[in-house]
Design a protein around this motif. Structure first.
Motif, PDB file in Angstrom:
ATOM      1  N   PRO A   1       0.807  -1.223   0.000  1.00 27.40           N
ATOM      2  CA  PRO A   1       0.000   0.000   0.000  1.00 27.40           C
ATOM      3  C   PRO A   1       0.840   1.272   0.000  1.00 27.40           C
ATOM      4  O   PRO A   1       0.344   2.339  -0.373  1.00 27.40           O
ATOM      5  N   ALA A   2       2.120   1.167   0.410  1.00 29.97           N
ATOM      6  CA  ALA A   2       2.978   2.346   0.469  1.00 29.97           C
ATOM      7  C   ALA A   2       3.562   2.738  -0.884  1.00 29.97           C
ATOM      8  O   ALA A   2       4.167   3.806  -1.007  1.00 29.97           O
ATOM      9  N   VAL A   3       3.406   1.896  -1.900  1.00 33.64           N
ATOM     10  CA  VAL A   3       3.897   2.235  -3.242  1.00 33.64           C
ATOM     11  C   VAL A   3       2.915   3.210  -3.890  1.00 33.64           C
ATOM     12  O   VAL A   3       1.715   2.922  -3.960  1.00 33.64           O
ATOM     13  N   PRO A   4       3.384   4.353  -4.365  1.00 37.23           N
ATOM     14  CA  PRO A   4       2.474   5.308  -5.021  1.00 37.23           C
ATOM     15  C   PRO A   4       1.769   4.679  -6.215  1.00 37.23           C
ATOM     16  O   PRO A   4       2.376   3.915  -6.977  1.00 37.23           O
ATOM     17  N   ASP A   5       0.510   4.992  -6.383  1.00 34.80           N
ATOM     18  CA  ASP A   5      -0.282   4.402  -7.461  1.00 34.80           C
ATOM     19  C   ASP A   5       0.355   4.626  -8.827  1.00 34.80           C
ATOM     20  O   ASP A   5       0.306   3.757  -9.695  1.00 34.80           O
ATOM     21  N   ALA A   6       0.965   5.786  -9.013  1.00 38.53           N
ATOM     22  CA  ALA A   6       1.555   6.094 -10.313  1.00 38.53           C
ATOM     23  C   ALA A   6       2.733   5.193 -10.654  1.00 38.53           C
ATOM     24  O   ALA A   6       3.079   5.028 -11.831  1.00 38.53           O
ATOM     25  N   LEU A   7       3.348   4.588  -9.636  1.00 36.22           N
ATOM     26  CA  LEU A   7       4.531   3.747  -9.858  1.00 36.22           C
ATOM     27  C   LEU A   7       4.204   2.260  -9.828  1.00 36.22           C
ATOM     28  O   LEU A   7       5.038   1.434 -10.202  1.00 36.22           O
ATOM     29  N   ARG A   8       3.006   1.915  -9.374  1.00 38.49           N
ATOM     30  CA  ARG A   8       2.692   0.528  -9.065  1.00 38.49           C
ATOM     31  C   ARG A   8       2.801  -0.397 -10.290  1.00 38.49           C
ATOM     32  O   ARG A   8       3.400  -1.464 -10.222  1.00 38.49           O
ATOM     33  N   ALA A   9       2.201  -0.021 -11.405  1.00 36.61           N
ATOM     34  CA  ALA A   9       2.162  -0.913 -12.567  1.00 36.61           C
ATOM     35  C   ALA A   9       3.560  -1.172 -13.112  1.00 36.61           C
ATOM     36  O   ALA A   9       3.928  -2.318 -13.384  1.00 36.61           O
ATOM     37  N   GLY A  10       4.358  -0.116 -13.258  1.00 32.22           N
ATOM     38  CA  GLY A  10       5.704  -0.287 -13.791  1.00 32.22           C
ATOM     39  C   GLY A  10       6.590  -1.110 -12.879  1.00 32.22           C
ATOM     40  O   GLY A  10       7.328  -1.993 -13.334  1.00 32.22           O
TER      41      GLY A  10
ATOM     42  N   TYR B   1       3.859  -6.528   3.630  1.00 30.51           N
ATOM     43  CA  TYR B   1       4.775  -5.465   3.230  1.00 30.51           C
ATOM     44  C   TYR B   1       4.950  -4.419   4.315  1.00 30.51           C
ATOM     45  O   TYR B   1       4.052  -4.160   5.108  1.00 30.51           O
ATOM     46  N   SER B   2       6.144  -3.824   4.326  1.00 32.01           N
ATOM     47  CA  SER B   2       6.452  -2.812   5.319  1.00 32.01           C
ATOM     48  C   SER B   2       5.930  -1.449   4.872  1.00 32.01           C
ATOM     49  O   SER B   2       5.551  -1.247   3.718  1.00 32.01           O
ATOM     50  N   SER B   3       5.974  -0.510   5.776  1.00 29.67           N
ATOM     51  CA  SER B   3       5.441   0.819   5.501  1.00 29.67           C
ATOM     52  C   SER B   3       6.359   1.656   4.626  1.00 29.67           C
ATOM     53  O   SER B   3       5.986   2.761   4.219  1.00 29.67           O
ATOM     54  N   ASP B   4       7.576   1.147   4.315  1.00 28.85           N
ATOM     55  CA  ASP B   4       8.485   1.929   3.476  1.00 28.85           C
ATOM     56  C   ASP B   4       8.281   1.679   1.983  1.00 28.85           C
ATOM     57  O   ASP B   4       8.899   2.334   1.147  1.00 28.85           O
ATOM     58  N   GLY B   5       7.419   0.722   1.629  1.00 24.96           N
ATOM     59  CA  GLY B   5       7.153   0.454   0.225  1.00 24.96           C
ATOM     60  C   GLY B   5       8.263  -0.255  -0.512  1.00 24.96           C
ATOM     61  O   GLY B   5       8.225  -0.371  -1.740  1.00 24.96           O
ATOM     62  N   ARG B   6       9.255  -0.777   0.227  1.00 24.41           N
ATOM     63  CA  ARG B   6      10.388  -1.455  -0.413  1.00 24.41           C
ATOM     64  C   ARG B   6      10.667  -2.839   0.168  1.00 24.41           C
ATOM     65  O   ARG B   6      11.304  -3.657  -0.501  1.00 24.41           O
ATOM     66  N   HIS B   7      10.250  -3.076   1.380  1.00 25.84           N
ATOM     67  CA  HIS B   7      10.615  -4.307   2.071  1.00 25.84           C
ATOM     68  C   HIS B   7       9.378  -5.050   2.570  1.00 25.84           C
ATOM     69  O   HIS B   7       8.253  -4.615   2.348  1.00 25.84           O
ATOM     70  N   GLY B   8       9.628  -6.169   3.242  1.00 27.95           N
ATOM     71  CA  GLY B   8       8.541  -6.986   3.741  1.00 27.95           C
ATOM     72  C   GLY B   8       8.322  -6.796   5.222  1.00 27.95           C
ATOM     73  O   GLY B   8       9.022  -6.040   5.906  1.00 27.95           O
ATOM     74  N   SER B   9       7.336  -7.501   5.718  1.00 23.71           N
ATOM     75  CA  SER B   9       7.029  -7.509   7.145  1.00 23.71           C
ATOM     76  C   SER B   9       7.560  -8.794   7.768  1.00 23.71           C
ATOM     77  O   SER B   9       8.000  -9.717   7.069  1.00 23.71           O
TER      78      SER B   9
END
Length: 226
Positions: free
Chosen positions: A149-158, A196-204
């Motif tokens: 959820p922390a990944v911006p929508d504009a970047l998600r598909a790519g 997923y973690s809150s940083d949008g790059r790693h896991g929980s």
């Protein structure tokens, strides 16, 4: 609403006694880990799941069977695949491992200029050197963090397309070189936000617990059970 699951009740995690049964009689004595932040262990804590992160957990479960197991984790955050090879492979080989985990490419795939063939070449060089030195090698198709959820929508598909391409390519390298491959990208829970973690790059911690279970089940296919 926060999840009420714990590792003990999570159907995707190890059952009590399962790790010992999966690894009973395993042959490995020297375990090395190469890679980026996933290897180093940067996961976000989650209630009900252990803080012991993925690679360290694998080592702990291996040591539960063989207390003398030597373990070296060379993983460092932020590294791209070519940097992992340049800074870690020599030390990994000097350690004389009989089991190696290689996990990298995620930082390459976060870039729009991701070159899958270049990452494949780096993985191939590391895996080949480790196997020629006598190590069994584990490779990984990582969870697709674009579902965070922390990944911006504009970047998600790519990002999702690149993460899935990285996974496909890594599996191709694994099949060609004969590694023990852990494929997490198509896991049934890959789109579950709790991984997923809150940083949008790693896991929980939950994703690490699930990854541990999947890794041990793959390792078990290489253990000569009586």
């Amino acid at each position: 609403m926060p999840s009420t699951l714990t590792e003990a009740t999570d159907p995707w995690c190890l059952r009590p006694g399962e790790a010992a049964e999966l690894l009973r009689g395993h042959p490995w004595q020297r375990f090395v880990v190469l890679g980026d932040s996933v290897a180093e262990g940067l996961c976000e804590p989650a209630d009900g799941y252990p803080d012991l992160q993925w690679a360290d957990r694998i080592a702990a479960e291996l040591r539960a069977i063989r207390p003398e197991l030597a373990y070296l984790n060379l993983g460092r955050r932020g590294l791209r695949a070519h940097e992992v090879r340049a800074t870690q492979l020599a030390d990994a080989l000097a350690f004389a491992p009989d089991l190696a985990l290689v996990v990298c490419g995620g930082n390459d795939a976060f870039r729009s200029a991701y070159d899958p063939d270049a990452v494949d070449a780096e993985l191939t060089a590391m895996i080949t050197a480790l196997r020629e030195a006598g190590a069994d090698v584990i490779t990984v198709g990582m969870f697709d963090v674009s579902h965070s959820p922390a990944v911006p929508d504009a970047l998600r598909a790519g990002l999702g397309e690149r993460m899935r391409r990285l996974s496909r390519h890594t599996r191709g390298v694994a099949e060609r070189l004969g590694t023990l491959h852990v494929h997490l990208t198509d896991h049934p829970l890959v789109a579950d936000a709790s991984l997923y973690s809150s940083d949008g790059r790693h896991g929980s911690a939950r994703s690490d617990a699930i990854a541990t279970a999947e890794t041990l089940r793959v390792l078990a296919t290489h253990v000569p059970h009586p």
